[in-house]
Design a protein around this motif. Structure first.
Motif, PDB file in Angstrom:
ATOM      1  N   CYS B 102      25.573  10.444 -27.968  1.00 53.27           N
ATOM      2  CA  CYS B 102      26.499   9.450 -27.422  1.00 53.27           C
ATOM      3  C   CYS B 102      27.917  10.011 -27.474  1.00 53.27           C
ATOM      4  CB  CYS B 102      26.413   8.159 -28.233  1.00 53.27           C
ATOM      5  SG  CYS B 102      27.691   6.949 -27.794  1.00 53.27           S
ATOM      6  N   ILE B 103      28.576  10.032 -26.327  1.00 50.03           N
ATOM      7  CA  ILE B 103      29.923  10.618 -26.300  1.00 50.03           C
ATOM      8  C   ILE B 103      30.914   9.773 -27.089  1.00 50.03           C
ATOM      9  CG2 ILE B 103      29.481  11.648 -24.055  1.00 50.03           C
ATOM     10  CD1 ILE B 103      31.551   9.580 -22.979  1.00 50.03           C
ATOM     11  N   PHE B 104      30.616   8.507 -27.284  1.00 50.73           N
ATOM     12  CA  PHE B 104      31.529   7.660 -28.068  1.00 50.73           C
ATOM     13  C   PHE B 104      31.364   7.941 -29.561  1.00 50.73           C
ATOM     14  CE2 PHE B 104      30.710   5.572 -24.051  1.00 50.73           C
ATOM     15  CZ  PHE B 104      31.993   5.344 -23.584  1.00 50.73           C
ATOM     16  N   MET B 105      30.132   8.181 -29.976  1.00 49.50           N
ATOM     17  CA  MET B 105      29.937   8.595 -31.368  1.00 49.50           C
ATOM     18  C   MET B 105      30.571   9.964 -31.612  1.00 49.50           C
ATOM     19  SD  MET B 105      28.579   6.232 -33.070  1.00 49.50           S
ATOM     20  CE  MET B 105      28.495   7.275 -34.524  1.00 49.50           C
ATOM     21  N   SER B 106      30.439  10.867 -30.649  1.00 54.42           N
ATOM     22  CA  SER B 106      31.087  12.168 -30.791  1.00 54.42           C
ATOM     23  C   SER B 106      32.599  12.009 -30.868  1.00 54.42           C
ATOM     24  CB  SER B 106      30.712  13.074 -29.620  1.00 54.42           C
ATOM     25  OG  SER B 106      29.372  13.508 -29.725  1.00 54.42           O
ATOM     26  N   ALA B 107      33.127  11.118 -30.033  1.00 57.73           N
ATOM     27  CA  ALA B 107      34.576  10.888 -30.040  1.00 57.73           C
ATOM     28  C   ALA B 107      35.019  10.365 -31.403  1.00 57.73           C
ATOM     29  CB  ALA B 107      34.946   9.894 -28.941  1.00 57.73           C
ATOM     30  N   ALA B 108      34.267   9.422 -31.946  1.00 57.59           N
ATOM     31  CA  ALA B 108      34.606   8.894 -33.270  1.00 57.59           C
ATOM     32  C   ALA B 108      34.414   9.960 -34.344  1.00 57.59           C
ATOM     33  CB  ALA B 108      33.745   7.657 -33.574  1.00 57.59           C
ATOM     34  N   GLY B 109      33.428  10.815 -34.150  1.00 56.91           N
ATOM     35  CA  GLY B 109      33.168  11.857 -35.126  1.00 56.91           C
ATOM     36  C   GLY B 109      34.240  12.940 -35.153  1.00 56.91           C
ATOM     37  N   GLU B 110      34.923  13.120 -34.033  1.00 57.24           N
ATOM     38  CA  GLU B 110      35.990  14.129 -33.979  1.00 57.24           C
ATOM     39  C   GLU B 110      37.369  13.519 -34.183  1.00 57.24           C
ATOM     40  OE1 GLU B 110      35.986  17.381 -31.262  1.00 57.24           O
ATOM     41  OE2 GLU B 110      33.932  16.976 -30.611  1.00 57.24           O
ATOM     42  N   HIS B 111      37.439  12.220 -34.224  1.00 50.81           N
ATOM     43  CA  HIS B 111      38.714  11.525 -34.457  1.00 50.81           C
ATOM     44  C   HIS B 111      38.439  10.419 -35.459  1.00 50.81           C
ATOM     45  CE1 HIS B 111      38.787  13.298 -30.406  1.00 50.81           C
ATOM     46  NE2 HIS B 111      40.061  13.531 -30.637  1.00 50.81           N
ATOM     47  N   LYS B 112      38.417  10.806 -36.728  1.00 47.70           N
ATOM     48  CA  LYS B 112      37.847   9.935 -37.752  1.00 47.70           C
ATOM     49  C   LYS B 112      38.815   8.905 -38.292  1.00 47.70           C
ATOM     50  CE  LYS B 112      34.676  13.576 -39.023  1.00 47.70           C
ATOM     51  NZ  LYS B 112      33.392  13.720 -39.696  1.00 47.70           N
ATOM     52  N   GLU B 113      40.099   9.084 -38.060  1.00 47.86           N
ATOM     53  CA  GLU B 113      41.057   8.101 -38.555  1.00 47.86           C
ATOM     54  C   GLU B 113      40.852   6.777 -37.831  1.00 47.86           C
ATOM     55  OE1 GLU B 113      43.948   8.732 -40.581  1.00 47.86           O
ATOM     56  OE2 GLU B 113      43.494  10.848 -40.976  1.00 47.86           O
ATOM     57  N   ALA B 114      40.779   5.698 -38.613  1.00 48.49           N
ATOM     58  CA  ALA B 114      40.536   4.388 -38.015  1.00 48.49           C
ATOM     59  C   ALA B 114      41.662   3.984 -37.072  1.00 48.49           C
ATOM     60  CB  ALA B 114      40.348   3.343 -39.112  1.00 48.49           C
ATOM     61  N   ALA B 115      42.852   4.519 -37.280  1.00 48.42           N
ATOM     62  CA  ALA B 115      43.989   4.165 -36.430  1.00 48.42           C
ATOM     63  C   ALA B 115      44.102   5.071 -35.212  1.00 48.42           C
ATOM     64  CB  ALA B 115      45.284   4.237 -37.250  1.00 48.42           C
ATOM     65  N   ASP B 116      43.298   6.112 -35.147  1.00 48.20           N
ATOM     66  CA  ASP B 116      43.356   7.025 -34.008  1.00 48.20           C
ATOM     67  C   ASP B 116      42.935   6.291 -32.735  1.00 48.20           C
ATOM     68  OD1 ASP B 116      42.481   9.016 -32.020  1.00 48.20           O
ATOM     69  OD2 ASP B 116      42.828  10.463 -33.621  1.00 48.20           O
ATOM     70  N   PRO B 117      43.727   6.387 -31.676  1.00 50.42           N
ATOM     71  CA  PRO B 117      43.380   5.687 -30.426  1.00 50.42           C
ATOM     72  C   PRO B 117      42.000   6.071 -29.900  1.00 50.42           C
ATOM     73  CG  PRO B 117      45.643   6.489 -30.329  1.00 50.42           C
ATOM     74  CD  PRO B 117      45.058   7.044 -31.595  1.00 50.42           C
ATOM     75  N   VAL B 118      41.607   7.323 -30.093  1.00 52.40           N
ATOM     76  CA  VAL B 118      40.284   7.727 -29.612  1.00 52.40           C
ATOM     77  C   VAL B 118      39.198   7.027 -30.425  1.00 52.40           C
ATOM     78  CG1 VAL B 118      38.731   9.672 -29.247  1.00 52.40           C
ATOM     79  CG2 VAL B 118      41.177   9.926 -28.798  1.00 52.40           C
ATOM     80  N   PHE B 119      39.386   6.996 -31.735  1.00 48.18           N
ATOM     81  CA  PHE B 119      38.420   6.271 -32.575  1.00 48.18           C
ATOM     82  C   PHE B 119      38.339   4.810 -32.140  1.00 48.18           C
ATOM     83  CE2 PHE B 119      37.142   3.701 -36.140  1.00 48.18           C
ATOM     84  CZ  PHE B 119      36.113   4.408 -36.730  1.00 48.18           C
ATOM     85  N   ARG B 120      39.486   4.222 -31.904  1.00 47.72           N
ATOM     86  CA  ARG B 120      39.512   2.807 -31.519  1.00 47.72           C
ATOM     87  C   ARG B 120      38.833   2.580 -30.166  1.00 47.72           C
ATOM     88  NH1 ARG B 120      43.093  -0.190 -34.588  1.00 47.72           N
ATOM     89  NH2 ARG B 120      43.464  -1.671 -32.911  1.00 47.72           N
ATOM     90  N   ALA B 121      38.980   3.533 -29.276  1.00 50.46           N
ATOM     91  CA  ALA B 121      38.309   3.405 -27.981  1.00 50.46           C
ATOM     92  C   ALA B 121      36.795   3.449 -28.160  1.00 50.46           C
ATOM     93  CB  ALA B 121      38.771   4.518 -27.040  1.00 50.46           C
ATOM     94  N   ALA B 122      36.348   4.350 -29.030  1.00 45.77           N
ATOM     95  CA  ALA B 122      34.908   4.429 -29.295  1.00 45.77           C
ATOM     96  C   ALA B 122      34.422   3.121 -29.929  1.00 45.77           C
ATOM     97  CB  ALA B 122      34.608   5.618 -30.206  1.00 45.77           C
ATOM     98  N   LEU B 123      35.177   2.624 -30.898  1.00 46.09           N
ATOM     99  CA  LEU B 123      34.818   1.360 -31.549  1.00 46.09           C
ATOM    100  C   LEU B 123      34.744   0.223 -30.533  1.00 46.09           C
ATOM    101  CD1 LEU B 123      34.394  -0.508 -33.966  1.00 46.09           C
ATOM    102  CD2 LEU B 123      36.880  -0.500 -34.312  1.00 46.09           C
TER     103      LEU B 123
END
Lengths: 205, 205
Positions: B102-123
């Motif tokens: 899943c590209i969203f899990m990968s995105a969260a896995g490479e941008h692990k900070e909860a405040a990171d916009p990429v992490f938030r997009a995946a969430l």
DNA sequence: ACGTAAATATACCGATCTGTATCGTTTAGC
DNA sequence: GCTAAACGATACAGATCGGTATATTTACGT
């Protein structure tokens, strides 16, 4: 720091940073700075960054599986409850403030080629964990130990994935309940501990 | 290529490369080379690489959820079977030769900070998918739609994670069977299609 | 058809990446 | 205590990173 400890210290530092920031985002310079070690020293112990990653994953693989074994075996001697204890171990992992998802899944996610040594190291870890589930299922005298091990594995992976994005341990608790629901008619003994059964009796007498 | 298509073409190219190699490992230079576009052009459409990632994830989020909706709704009109059809959609995704997790899990896995916009997009994507499961569970008149949606979500995530490392679609089929086992006493209608029931009857008459 | 905005190609910037080279200092084993 | 290996500090190499500047060409709207 004694020289004999440097290699292990480097691996621990690297693992911590890989867990926090990922593999590509963690540079060699950061690792040596955090470890308090010269760059020459790192490259004396590991030929390349990839070698460092592989050594770190190997260390963590053995460590993580040993921790799970220890946790499970000292929690209960009942083979069926041991299957469920893997979820309790997982919950403890997820509750750790440093939890950022499974580092092996992250490794596979950042090294997607099936032939990539890092991907293969992650795959190997997953196979070994699955083998442990099979071992537990076999000891529990379950009819289809491989199928049950696969199911537990799938529930574990799902719980970790959901916990990684929701930053909650609740998915692990839910996956445990799902495991109980799935298996309570397939095994020879109840899947909740005697303490939990006592709690349930006390709650609705 | 028409000018109006460039932005979308860049997003598609970026998504393909992010899926194949990950986010950090995919450089701007590779994206523009594969898209056949000048670097200036990319930076006229997206201020930074992070903006490109966020736009790509947003595009894929809408696309993926629309695809799932379409697949599920045209497969059956039975609300309960629609819950199960989400697994069939997932299986089709995993069987794609380009599947790399899943590209969203990968995105969260490479941008692990909860405040990171990429992490938030995946969430956010995960929340919207979960909301769709809730919507389906509600339409199926299930007693606890949120709990069932959580369970389906967990099974989906587990199946995708295991499929990502094993390079097999079998985990998805297993997660579907687990869903059937889990829910077949909780809902008002059978969870297998009439065709499958006919097959089962034919197999053991 | 024309004018403008956006495309192109190319060169460039500073920062950062992995990895090496040098050299002086410290440590460990015999 | 001697020697050889390992460590630390620093500088540097060469590549690549994300992003910019410039000058020229192309395409689109009016």
């Amino acid at each position: 720091m004694r020289r004999s400890e440097i290699r292990g210290h480097l691996l621990d530092t690297a693992l911590r940073l890989f867990n926090l920031h990922g593999y590509h985002a963690t540079g060699i310079d950061l690792i040596i700075a955090e470890a308090g070690v010269a760059k020459t020293t790192l490259y004396r112990h590991f030929e390349t960054k990839e070698d460092l990653i592989l050594a770190a994953l190997e260390r963590r693989d053995e460590e993580a599986r040993a921790e799970m074994r220890t946790y499970v075996e000292q929690r209960t001697s009942d083979p069926v409850e041991r299957l469920m204890a893997t979820f309790d171990f997982l919950e403890a992992c997820v509750r750790d403030s440093q939890f950022r998802g499974c580092i092996f899944m992250s490794a596979a996610g950042e090294h997607k080629e099936a032939a990539d040594p890092v991907f293969r190291a992650a795959l190997m870890h997953k196979r070994l964990v699955l083998a442990y589930f099979e071992e537990l299922a076999h000891a529990a005298r379950i009819a289809e130990p491989k199928r049950i091990a696969d199911a537990i594995n799938l529930l574990h992976e799902g719980a970790v994935a959901v916990a990684q994005v929701t930053r909650s341990a609740e998915p692990v608790r839910q996956s445990r309940r799902m495991a109980v629901t799935l298996f309570d008619r397939e095994v020879r003994a109840p899947l909740v501990s005697s303490a939990q059964r006592a709690d349930a009796q006390a709650a609705r007498p």
